[in-house]
Design a protein around this motif. Sequence first.
Motif, PDB file in Angstrom:
ATOM      1  N   TRP A   1     -25.303  -6.286 -10.857  1.00  0.00           N
ATOM      2  CA  TRP A   1     -23.932  -6.601 -10.457  1.00  0.00           C
ATOM      3  C   TRP A   1     -23.438  -5.941  -9.287  1.00  0.00           C
ATOM      4  O   TRP A   1     -22.606  -7.022  -8.636  1.00  0.00           O
ATOM      5  CB  TRP A   1     -23.177  -5.647 -11.732  1.00  0.00           C
TER       6      TRP A   1
ATOM      7  N   CYS B   1     -23.167  -8.441  -6.264  1.00  0.00           N
ATOM      8  CA  CYS B   1     -22.040  -9.461  -6.118  1.00  0.00           C
ATOM      9  C   CYS B   1     -20.855  -9.310  -5.195  1.00  0.00           C
ATOM     10  O   CYS B   1     -20.377 -10.211  -4.726  1.00  0.00           O
ATOM     11  CB  CYS B   1     -21.578  -9.565  -7.669  1.00  0.00           C
TER      12      CYS B   1
ATOM     13  N   PHE C   1     -27.412 -15.236  -4.043  1.00  0.00           N
ATOM     14  CA  PHE C   1     -26.508 -15.443  -5.037  1.00  0.00           C
ATOM     15  C   PHE C   1     -27.339 -16.024  -6.161  1.00  0.00           C
ATOM     16  O   PHE C   1     -27.370 -15.594  -7.392  1.00  0.00           O
ATOM     17  CB  PHE C   1     -25.326 -16.209  -4.575  1.00  0.00           C
TER      18      PHE C   1
ATOM     19  N   TYR D   1     -28.381 -14.463  -9.731  1.00  0.00           N
ATOM     20  CA  TYR D   1     -28.002 -15.082 -10.839  1.00  0.00           C
ATOM     21  C   TYR D   1     -29.023 -15.430 -12.080  1.00  0.00           C
ATOM     22  O   TYR D   1     -29.024 -14.950 -13.136  1.00  0.00           O
ATOM     23  CB  TYR D   1     -27.489 -16.293 -10.594  1.00  0.00           C
TER      24      TYR D   1
ATOM     25  N   THR E   1     -23.068 -11.680 -17.516  1.00  0.00           N
ATOM     26  CA  THR E   1     -22.752 -12.758 -16.339  1.00  0.00           C
ATOM     27  C   THR E   1     -21.184 -12.619 -15.769  1.00  0.00           C
ATOM     28  O   THR E   1     -20.836 -12.541 -14.754  1.00  0.00           O
ATOM     29  CB  THR E   1     -22.946 -14.152 -16.852  1.00  0.00           C
TER      30      THR E   1
ATOM     31  N   ALA F   1     -20.657  -9.605 -13.886  1.00  0.00           N
ATOM     32  CA  ALA F   1     -21.032 -10.102 -12.463  1.00  0.00           C
ATOM     33  C   ALA F   1     -19.975 -10.610 -11.838  1.00  0.00           C
ATOM     34  O   ALA F   1     -19.483 -10.406 -10.604  1.00  0.00           O
ATOM     35  CB  ALA F   1     -22.374 -10.641 -12.418  1.00  0.00           C
TER      36      ALA F   1
ATOM     37  N   TRP G   1     -17.719  -9.938  -8.495  1.00  0.00           N
ATOM     38  CA  TRP G   1     -17.489 -10.790  -7.091  1.00  0.00           C
ATOM     39  C   TRP G   1     -16.034 -10.885  -6.727  1.00  0.00           C
ATOM     40  O   TRP G   1     -15.464 -10.911  -5.919  1.00  0.00           O
ATOM     41  CB  TRP G   1     -18.010 -12.270  -7.937  1.00  0.00           C
TER      42      TRP G   1
END
Length: 567
Positions: A17, A20, A200, A204, A220, A223, A227
Motif C-alpha cells: 500500500w 502507492c 506501479f 499492482y 486493491t 491501495a 494513491w
Amino acid sequence: MAAGGSRPRGCRAAGGWVPCAALALGWALGWALGAMPPHRCRPDTALLPPPLRRLAGAALLRAAVPRLRGGWSPCQLYRYRPPGTGTGTGSARPNGTGPCTRGWHYALPAAGLRSNLVTQWDLVCTSRWKVPLEQTTHLLGWMLGSVAAGLACDRFGRRPTFVVSLVLAVPLGLGVTLAVDFIMVLVTRLLFGVALAGAFLSLYVARLELCDPPHRLGVTMVAGFFWIAGELLLPGLAVLCRDWRVLQGAVTMILALLAACWWCPALLLESPRWLMATQQLERARKTLQTLAEGSGPRSDQESLLTELESLSEGSPQPQYHTVCEIFSTRVIWKNGVILGFAAFIGSGIRHCFTRNLAPHLPGFFSSYFVLVGTEAAACLFICLTAERFGRRAVLLLCAVLTGISSLLLLALTQYLLDLIVLTLSVVGITASHAVTTLSIFFASEVLPTVVRGASLGLVMGASFVGKAAAPITAIPNSRGFFLHHVVFASFAILAVLSIMLLPESQGRSLPQSLQDGESQRRPPLFRRPPREDHLPLLAPQGIPHDYSRLAASTKRMLSSPDTHRQT
C-alpha cells in the motif's frame, strides 16, 4: 492464529500500500510542473514613441499592453508609428499590435511554485504547445512502461520488476531535476514515466496475487486510497518547495528511500501464484514457507510444509509464457480487448467533462482538489458496490452513467442551467474514473496468471492512451474538441454493449493457466456466481485447507496432457 503472525502480515500489507502514495506523487508532479500562471507581456519602451518612454508603472502598462476583458493581453504589445511619420498627438496613438519582445511577467506562485517549466522556458503564446507536448510525452512513458514492465513481470517475476523500476526512477528523476533545456526535460520525463509505470504495474499484480477472492477488491481499493493520499500531499509539498527543481528532487528522494526500504524481501514477496503457474516449484515452496511461518499455528505450518514438499518432486523446468499466446485464444482475447477498450474510453472521455469545470473552478487548487475528490468518490463507490453486486454489473452501470452524461452535455449544454451542467460534469468525471479503475481491476481478475503481467500492461497502456487525449486537445486554437466529444460519447455506448459479454469474476479464484482463462463463461447479468475455493495468502484462517487445494490444482496442472506436450 498465533499473535506473532500479525506483524509479518502488517508489513506485507504496508509493502503493498505505502508505495502507492510515493508513486502518486511522481504521477501528479506533472500537474504542478506544467501549471499555466496568468501572464502578460513585459512593456518594451523601444516600441513606444519618445513622449511615452518616460512613463512608469500603471501608465506604462496602459501605453504598452492592450487591455482585454479579462485583464492585460497575454501575448500582444501595442505598436506605434515610427517617429517622424505623424504629427501632434496622433503619433502617440497605437497603430496595431504585435508579439511580445521582452518576455513575460508571470503572476506567481502557480500551483504553489514560484517557478515551473512554463516560467523557466517561457512556454506561453507561440510556445504554449510545448506544455501539452511534455504532458503527452510523459503519458507515453507511462504507456510504454506498462507494456515493458508487464513483459518483465511474466518473465522475471513481480518483485524484481518492482525493485528495478524503483531503482531506475531515482537517477531518471535526478535527470529531470538537472535538465538544462526543454529537450532534456522531454526525454527524462519520458523515461521517468516508464520507470514509475513499471513500479506501479508490478506492485499492482503482486499485491493482487497475494489475496484470496473476498479480499482482492478491498486490498486493491485501499491501495487506491493511498494513491489518492499521495495526490493530496502534492500541493502541500509544492508550497514547501517553492521551486520546480526542488519539488522534483524531493519526490525523487522519496522514491530513493522507498527503493532502499523495499529492497527487503519481507515487505514484498515474490508471487507464489506466479511461481507455481510457471512451475518454479522450489521457489514457490520457499515463498509459501515464509508466508506460513507468520500466518498460522505450528501444527498447521507443519502440515502445510509437508504438503508443499511434494511440489518440488521432479524439479520441472520453468515454463514461461508470452503475451503473443493470447492471440490464439478466444475468451481471453475477447476479455482483454473489451476491458482495454473500456479503460481507454473511461480515461479519454474524462476530458469532455473536466473542460466544463474550467469556468467554475479557474484556480489550480480548486480544480485539482475537485478532480482528486471525484477519484476518491469513485473508489468508495466501487468498494460499496462491486463486492455486493459483482464487477460486471457495476462496470456496466458506470459505463451507462458516463455515456448518458456525455450525451446530455453534448446535445444540451447551451440549453441547461450552469448548475445542471456542473452536476452532470462531476457525475461524468466520477463515473468515467470508476470505469477505468474497475476495468483494470476486472482485467487483473479474468486474465490468467501466466500472462497477467503483459496482458494487464496492455490494458493499462490503453488507459494512458486515453488520458493523452486531454493534453492533445488542450493545444491552443485546437478545434477538434467537438469531434473528440462525439467520438468518445459514441464509443461509450459501444462499451456498454460490449461489457455485457464479459464473465463475472466475483468470488472466483484467479485463473492460473491459459486453459483456466478460456474456461470462463458469461453468467446471467443479475445472478450472482457461486463462490469458489479461497486462497487466503494473507488471511489468518483456513490456510492448510486452502493451500491443500492450491497444491492439488498445481499437481493437476503438472500432470495435464498440455503440460506434458509443452515439456
